[in-house]
Design a protein around this motif. Structure first.
Motif, mmCIF file in Angstrom:
data_model
loop_
_atom_site.group_PDB
_atom_site.id
_atom_site.type_symbol
_atom_site.label_atom_id
_atom_site.label_comp_id
_atom_site.label_asym_id
_atom_site.label_seq_id
_atom_site.Cartn_x
_atom_site.Cartn_y
_atom_site.Cartn_z
ATOM 1 N N GLY A 129 0.727 -1.300 0.084
ATOM 2 C CA GLY A 129 0.044 0.080 -0.049
ATOM 3 C C GLY A 129 0.806 1.365 -0.028
ATOM 4 O O GLY A 129 0.056 2.195 -0.411
ATOM 5 N N GLN A 130 2.116 1.126 0.524
ATOM 6 C CA GLN A 130 3.067 2.431 0.540
ATOM 7 C C GLN A 130 4.117 2.475 -0.288
ATOM 8 O O GLN A 130 4.618 3.470 -0.194
ATOM 9 N N ALA A 131 4.678 1.443 -0.747
ATOM 10 C CA ALA A 131 6.091 1.443 -1.368
ATOM 11 C C ALA A 131 5.997 2.029 -2.670
ATOM 12 O O ALA A 131 4.962 2.273 -3.563
ATOM 13 N N SER A 132 7.093 2.740 -3.014
ATOM 14 C CA SER A 132 7.313 3.373 -4.351
ATOM 15 C C SER A 132 7.605 2.880 -5.339
ATOM 16 O O SER A 132 7.772 3.426 -6.568
ATOM 17 N N CYS A 133 7.787 1.396 -5.197
ATOM 18 C CA CYS A 133 8.401 0.509 -6.463
ATOM 19 C C CYS A 133 7.202 -0.555 -6.360
ATOM 20 O O CYS A 133 6.599 -0.704 -5.649
ATOM 21 N N PRO A 134 7.084 -1.368 -7.566
ATOM 22 C CA PRO A 134 6.346 -2.535 -7.545
ATOM 23 C C PRO A 134 6.620 -3.500 -6.311
ATOM 24 O O PRO A 134 7.714 -3.480 -5.752
ATOM 25 N N VAL A 135 5.519 -3.953 -5.741
ATOM 26 C CA VAL A 135 5.501 -5.064 -4.703
ATOM 27 C C VAL A 135 4.874 -6.318 -5.270
ATOM 28 O O VAL A 135 3.694 -6.515 -5.773
ATOM 29 N N VAL A 136 5.602 -7.526 -5.177
ATOM 30 C CA VAL A 136 5.157 -8.663 -5.393
ATOM 31 C C VAL A 136 4.958 -9.609 -4.084
ATOM 32 O O VAL A 136 5.797 -9.736 -3.325
ATOM 33 N N VAL A 137 3.743 -9.957 -3.980
ATOM 34 C CA VAL A 137 3.297 -10.690 -2.732
ATOM 35 C C VAL A 137 3.175 -12.230 -3.504
ATOM 36 O O VAL A 137 2.311 -12.407 -4.174
ATOM 37 N N VAL A 138 4.128 -13.198 -2.850
ATOM 38 C CA VAL A 138 4.159 -14.518 -3.561
ATOM 39 C C VAL A 138 3.032 -15.473 -2.755
ATOM 40 O O VAL A 138 3.346 -15.533 -1.430
ATOM 41 N N HIS A 269 -5.622 -10.574 -0.729
ATOM 42 C CA HIS A 269 -5.877 -11.574 -0.083
ATOM 43 C C HIS A 269 -6.364 -12.703 -0.422
ATOM 44 O O HIS A 269 -6.338 -13.927 0.118
ATOM 45 N N HIS A 270 -6.767 -12.926 -1.581
ATOM 46 C CA HIS A 270 -7.563 -14.127 -2.366
ATOM 47 C C HIS A 270 -6.918 -14.515 -3.600
ATOM 48 O O HIS A 270 -7.619 -15.669 -3.886
ATOM 49 N N ALA A 271 -5.984 -14.034 -4.189
ATOM 50 C CA ALA A 271 -5.563 -14.355 -5.459
ATOM 51 C C ALA A 271 -5.069 -15.950 -5.361
ATOM 52 O O ALA A 271 -4.506 -16.304 -4.475
ATOM 53 N N ASP A 272 -4.875 -16.642 -6.489
ATOM 54 C CA ASP A 272 -4.559 -17.982 -6.244
ATOM 55 C C ASP A 272 -2.990 -17.982 -7.023
ATOM 56 O O ASP A 272 -2.596 -19.022 -7.414
ATOM 57 N N CYS A 273 -2.371 -16.790 -7.279
ATOM 58 C CA CYS A 273 -1.089 -17.026 -7.676
ATOM 59 C C CYS A 273 -0.326 -15.679 -7.288
ATOM 60 O O CYS A 273 -1.041 -14.858 -6.708
ATOM 61 N N PRO A 274 0.976 -15.368 -7.522
ATOM 62 C CA PRO A 274 1.483 -14.241 -6.823
ATOM 63 C C PRO A 274 0.882 -12.913 -7.266
ATOM 64 O O PRO A 274 0.471 -12.977 -8.416
ATOM 65 N N VAL A 275 0.858 -11.902 -6.786
ATOM 66 C CA VAL A 275 0.347 -10.485 -7.244
ATOM 67 C C VAL A 275 1.298 -9.435 -7.190
ATOM 68 O O VAL A 275 2.007 -9.367 -6.121
ATOM 69 N N ALA A 276 1.331 -8.658 -8.208
ATOM 70 C CA ALA A 276 2.169 -7.830 -8.450
ATOM 71 C C ALA A 276 1.417 -6.319 -8.406
ATOM 72 O O ALA A 276 0.614 -6.208 -9.264
ATOM 73 N N VAL A 277 1.725 -5.459 -7.459
ATOM 74 C CA VAL A 277 1.033 -4.198 -7.235
ATOM 75 C C VAL A 277 2.033 -3.142 -7.615
ATOM 76 O O VAL A 277 2.960 -3.026 -7.103
ATOM 77 N N VAL A 278 1.658 -2.444 -8.692
ATOM 78 C CA VAL A 278 2.712 -1.563 -9.535
ATOM 79 C C VAL A 278 2.024 -0.198 -9.074
ATOM 80 O O VAL A 278 0.969 0.145 -9.889
ATOM 81 N N PRO A 279 2.546 0.620 -8.542
ATOM 82 C CA PRO A 279 2.233 2.214 -8.208
ATOM 83 C C PRO A 279 2.502 2.879 -9.354
ATOM 84 O O PRO A 279 3.501 2.892 -10.443
ATOM 85 N N ARG A 280 1.832 4.020 -9.652
ATOM 86 C CA ARG A 280 2.017 4.867 -10.776
ATOM 87 C C ARG A 280 3.406 5.817 -10.754
ATOM 88 O O ARG A 280 3.312 6.404 -9.350
ATOM 89 N N THR A 281 4.115 6.162 -11.318
ATOM 90 C CA THR A 281 5.318 6.914 -11.218
ATOM 91 C C THR A 281 5.059 8.134 -11.847
ATOM 92 O O THR A 281 6.158 9.082 -11.621
ATOM 93 N N GLY A 282 4.226 8.385 -12.789
ATOM 94 C CA GLY A 282 4.260 9.599 -13.445
ATOM 95 C C GLY A 282 3.313 10.553 -12.799
ATOM 96 O O GLY A 282 2.312 10.317 -12.045
#
Length: 282
Positions: A129-138, A269-282
């Protein structure tokens, strides 16, 4: 200087899965790997140590976790440049401070008690929710984490959060030699009978979002589709047969506490695969 793929480890089973995934991904993307352990981690999550042979919370235990993680990564990815570091910090602070210098942060999914496999814990959710780069939750099944389905699913939202997620998804797919499944969900206003117009508008949104990536990555196969539904429904369904689910960060500016929207919450919370959350940089 090439930014590293940075993975948080604490000696738990969840962090070992994240470490293994990060080693493979760093090799595919030709990125260095940074292994990060926060020595105050135990204060927050108290994992059962799988890497350390001594009681957690002591300096020797922290060193054992880092050393074992380094050895594991070197064994799994002998060609991957790597560094491993223990920092005197809490997990949130350590990962968030590492974000500006990281290509992406990788963390394990974490829950408590009998819901460990279903619920994401506070570390991953806060960092996503707060990182300035993409975050992958495995998270997800072994086949998903191992990348056996041959597709990266991309959830395309509005134009404000799509561009960075699209680039991330296409780079990942190109490195893996797999296709991109791009999904855009839309909803008709209540009582609006112009479903055809809504469908046409949704297709324009998707085409616009993918145009540059398709031009820049002609070798990546793309299947694009739209559906009238709540976004979480088709994305969660697609996650069951995906190697990675990529979405833009729908953050709530000015919100107190966590900054992710409801769709991202549902996927994390519920995906069946790793999830990458990618923040907007522009």
């Amino acid at each position: 200087m090439t930014k590293p793929l940075t993975v948080g480890v604490d000696g738990s089973d969840a962090s070992l899965r994240a470490l293994d995934w990060a080693v493979d991904e760093a090799a595919r993307l030709e990125l260095p790997l940074r292994i990060l352990h926060a020595s105050l981690w135990d204060r927050y999550v108290r994992p059962a140590p799988k890497l350390a042979a001594v009681r957690p919370g002591q300096p020797a235990a922290d060193e054992a976790v880092v050393d074992a993680a380094r050895e594991r990564a070197a064994r799994l990815g002998p060609g991957v440049p790597l560094t491993a570091q223990d920092v005197a910090d809490d997990p949130f602070g350590a990962l968030l401070r590492a974000a500006p210098e990281a290509y992406a942060l990788v963390v394990g999914n974490r829950g408590r008690g009998e819901l460990t496999d279903m619920l994401l814990g506070s570390v991953g959710l806060t960092v996503a929710g707060q990182a300035s780069c993409p975050v992958v939750v495995v998270r997800g099944g072994d086949a998903n984490v191992a990348g056996r389905f041959g597709r990266v699913t991309l959830g395309v939202g509005g134009p404000d959060d799509a561009a960075d997620a699209v680039r991330f998804a296409f780079r990942t797919a190109a490195a893996r030699g797999v296709r991109v499944e791009a999904l855009h969900a839309w909803r008709s206003p209540d009582g609006d009978g112009d479903a055809g117009g809504g469908q046409a508008a949704a297709e324009r949104v998707l085409d616009d979002a993918l145009r540059d990536a398709r031009r820049d990555s002609p070798g990546v196969a793309v299947h694009a589709s739209t559906t009238e539904a709540k976004a979480r429904t088709p994305l969660l369904a697609a996650s069951a047969s995906s190697d990675l689910l990529v979405v833009g960060a729908r953050r709530r500016d000015g919100a107190v506490g966590l900054h992710l929207g409801p769709v991202n919450h549902a996927l994390l919370h519920h995906a069946d695969c790793p999830v990458a959350v990618v923040p907007r940089t522009g």
